[in-house]
Design a protein around this motif. Structure first.
Motif, PDB file in Angstrom:
ATOM      1  N   GLU A  36      40.235  38.778  28.730  1.00 62.06           N
ATOM      2  CA  GLU A  36      41.154  39.053  29.749  1.00 62.06           C
ATOM      3  C   GLU A  36      40.769  40.372  30.509  1.00 62.06           C
ATOM      4  O   GLU A  36      40.661  40.096  31.919  1.00 62.06           O
ATOM      5  CB  GLU A  36      42.762  39.316  29.089  1.00 62.06           C
ATOM      6  CG  GLU A  36      43.187  37.687  28.656  1.00 62.06           C
ATOM      7  CD  GLU A  36      44.507  38.236  27.905  1.00 62.06           C
ATOM      8  OE1 GLU A  36      44.662  39.507  27.706  1.00 62.06           O
ATOM      9  OE2 GLU A  36      45.261  37.119  27.678  1.00 62.06           O
TER      10      GLU A  36
ATOM     11  N   VAL B 115      37.666  39.183  32.725  1.00 63.86           N
ATOM     12  CA  VAL B 115      38.048  38.511  33.625  1.00 63.86           C
ATOM     13  C   VAL B 115      38.629  39.142  35.056  1.00 63.86           C
ATOM     14  O   VAL B 115      38.273  38.943  35.896  1.00 63.86           O
ATOM     15  CB  VAL B 115      39.169  37.373  33.439  1.00 63.86           C
ATOM     16  CG1 VAL B 115      39.482  36.804  34.643  1.00 63.86           C
ATOM     17  CG2 VAL B 115      38.482  36.362  32.480  1.00 63.86           C
ATOM     18  N   ALA B 116      39.395  40.167  34.486  1.00 63.58           N
ATOM     19  CA  ALA B 116      40.040  41.013  35.577  1.00 63.58           C
ATOM     20  C   ALA B 116      38.974  41.913  36.211  1.00 63.58           C
ATOM     21  O   ALA B 116      38.934  41.962  37.550  1.00 63.58           O
ATOM     22  CB  ALA B 116      41.199  41.945  34.860  1.00 63.58           C
TER      23      ALA B 116
ATOM     24  N   ALA C 272      36.822  39.608  38.488  1.00 64.57           N
ATOM     25  CA  ALA C 272      37.824  39.056  39.856  1.00 64.57           C
ATOM     26  C   ALA C 272      37.846  40.293  40.836  1.00 64.57           C
ATOM     27  O   ALA C 272      37.542  40.186  41.862  1.00 64.57           O
ATOM     28  CB  ALA C 272      39.328  38.820  39.284  1.00 64.57           C
ATOM     29  N   VAL C 273      37.813  41.675  40.180  1.00 70.34           N
ATOM     30  CA  VAL C 273      37.837  42.819  40.976  1.00 70.34           C
ATOM     31  C   VAL C 273      36.827  42.816  41.814  1.00 70.34           C
ATOM     32  O   VAL C 273      36.709  43.316  43.126  1.00 70.34           O
ATOM     33  CB  VAL C 273      38.467  43.885  40.287  1.00 70.34           C
ATOM     34  CG1 VAL C 273      38.070  45.255  41.279  1.00 70.34           C
ATOM     35  CG2 VAL C 273      39.885  44.223  39.798  1.00 70.34           C
TER      36      VAL C 273
ATOM     37  N   LEU D  31      34.393  40.691  42.583  1.00 70.71           N
ATOM     38  CA  LEU D  31      34.259  39.653  43.345  1.00 70.71           C
ATOM     39  C   LEU D  31      35.037  39.633  44.792  1.00 70.71           C
ATOM     40  O   LEU D  31      34.595  39.617  45.834  1.00 70.71           O
ATOM     41  CB  LEU D  31      34.512  38.535  42.901  1.00 70.71           C
ATOM     42  CG  LEU D  31      33.686  37.582  41.858  1.00 70.71           C
ATOM     43  CD1 LEU D  31      34.192  36.384  41.396  1.00 70.71           C
ATOM     44  CD2 LEU D  31      32.154  37.470  42.744  1.00 70.71           C
ATOM     45  N   GLY D  32      36.306  39.984  44.384  1.00 71.71           N
ATOM     46  CA  GLY D  32      37.207  40.070  45.596  1.00 71.71           C
ATOM     47  C   GLY D  32      37.060  41.560  46.372  1.00 71.71           C
ATOM     48  O   GLY D  32      36.793  41.088  47.968  1.00 71.71           O
TER      49      GLY D  32
ATOM     50  N   VAL E  55      40.356  36.469  47.570  1.00 74.52           N
ATOM     51  CA  VAL E  55      41.220  36.162  46.433  1.00 74.52           C
ATOM     52  C   VAL E  55      40.877  34.724  45.790  1.00 74.52           C
ATOM     53  O   VAL E  55      41.055  34.716  44.444  1.00 74.52           O
ATOM     54  CB  VAL E  55      42.714  36.279  46.837  1.00 74.52           C
ATOM     55  CG1 VAL E  55      43.640  35.934  45.758  1.00 74.52           C
ATOM     56  CG2 VAL E  55      43.149  37.511  47.224  1.00 74.52           C
TER      57      VAL E  55
ATOM     58  N   ALA F  38      37.614  34.834  43.865  1.00 71.82           N
ATOM     59  CA  ALA F  38      37.936  35.709  42.818  1.00 71.82           C
ATOM     60  C   ALA F  38      38.465  35.025  41.300  1.00 71.82           C
ATOM     61  O   ALA F  38      38.292  35.364  40.368  1.00 71.82           O
ATOM     62  CB  ALA F  38      38.711  36.991  43.053  1.00 71.82           C
ATOM     63  N   ALA F  39      39.086  34.131  41.756  1.00 77.00           N
ATOM     64  CA  ALA F  39      39.660  32.866  40.653  1.00 77.00           C
ATOM     65  C   ALA F  39      38.404  32.480  39.833  1.00 77.00           C
ATOM     66  O   ALA F  39      38.643  31.981  38.628  1.00 77.00           O
ATOM     67  CB  ALA F  39      40.416  31.925  41.122  1.00 77.00           C
TER      68      ALA F  39
ATOM     69  N   ALA G 167      36.238  33.983  38.504  1.00 82.76           N
ATOM     70  CA  ALA G 167      35.915  35.028  37.285  1.00 82.76           C
ATOM     71  C   ALA G 167      36.427  34.241  36.079  1.00 82.76           C
ATOM     72  O   ALA G 167      35.753  34.475  35.063  1.00 82.76           O
ATOM     73  CB  ALA G 167      36.669  36.269  37.527  1.00 82.76           C
ATOM     74  N   ALA G 168      37.410  33.650  36.151  1.00 80.94           N
ATOM     75  CA  ALA G 168      37.963  33.000  34.781  1.00 80.94           C
ATOM     76  C   ALA G 168      36.963  32.250  34.151  1.00 80.94           C
ATOM     77  O   ALA G 168      36.551  32.242  33.210  1.00 80.94           O
ATOM     78  CB  ALA G 168      39.437  32.453  35.267  1.00 80.94           C
TER      79      ALA G 168
END
Length: 246
Positions: A186, A189-190, A193-194, A196-197, A210, A213-214, A216-217
């Motif tokens: 987790e 992933v966070a 995502a940060v 990428l965003g 945003v 960034a999804a 990333a999961a």
């Protein structure tokens, strides 16, 4: 009074815990009201979001994208993807709550992170129902009241950026998100995502980073799957290797 089912927590303890969560998170509605009004939405539109959508992270994502000049459809898409998790919560809660069919559509409005967390912490069905109901009711009422206060207050003071209130939304969003990051996956992933965003923010229209960034999961889950597969392969090879008799 104790739960009717053996081994449960006293009803008063469940109510106390549920109210604690409801009040603590419900006050964050003020930050949403300020952020929403600062992004250009009217008081009526802001209150309608809290009344009808009622999922904090999605609401913050929506108004944040709009504030950045994003396309409304793109902003709504980002909010939608954040809200999809509530559908999975509902699958589990429907089994635990076992509510009558006529009540389920109304209860679905309260299926969010906080009500799910409190409900799942209870060992009995009675406790689950009390925790879910008290958390949902207190949070819904307080969130909407503070949303109204925040939106009206933001309109009264004018430019929210000048007061530094534009940072309130992101700060609350991070405060809601941080406690959910409990495992290494987790957190990975966070982190991705940060990256990428923020990395795509200067080159893509507002709201689109945003959505990207999804990715990333699945990327993090794929990497972990590969790692687990290699680890399992090494263990199998070690088990199959001939051993010298002692």
């Amino acid at each position: 009074m104790r739960s009717e089912e053996g081994g449960g927590k006293p009803d008063a303890a469940v109510v106390r815990d549920a109210l604690g969560v409801g009040v603590a998170v419900g006050l964050s509605g003020f930050a949403f009201g300020v952020t929403s009004a600062g992004s250009g939405l009217t008081v009526l539109q802001t209150c309608a979001l809290s009344l009808l959508v009622f999922t904090g992270a999605s609401q913050f994502a929506l108004v944040g994208a709009l504030a950045g000049g994003g396309n409304p459809l793109t902003a709504a898409a980002g909010a939608f993807f954040l809200g999809v998790r509530n559908a999975f919560y509902g699958l589990r809660l429907s089994q635990l709550l076992a509510l009558p069919r006529a009540v389920r559509p109304f209860a679905a409005q309260w299926v969010i992170d906080e009500t799910t967390a409190v409900a799942l912490a209870q060992p009995t069905r009675r406790g689950v129902r009390i925790g879910f109901t008290v958390t949902g009711l207190s949070l819904y009422v307080l969130w909407n009241l503070t949303t109204l206060l925040g939106a009206v207050g933001a309109e009264a003071i004018g430019d929210t950026d000048a007061w530094g209130l534009d940072a309130a939304g992101p700060a609350v969003f991070l405060a809601l998100l941080a406690p959910m990051l409990k495992t290494t996956t987790e957190r990975a992933v966070a982190g991705v995502a940060v990256l990428l965003g923020l990395g795509l923010l200067p080159v893509l229209p507002a709201g689109v980073p945003v959505l990207v960034a999804a990715l990333a999961a699945p990327a993090a889950l794929y990497a972990e799957g590969r790692r687990a597969s290699k680890s399992a392969g090494r263990m199998k090879a070690d088990n199959d290797a001939p051993r010298e008799d002692r």
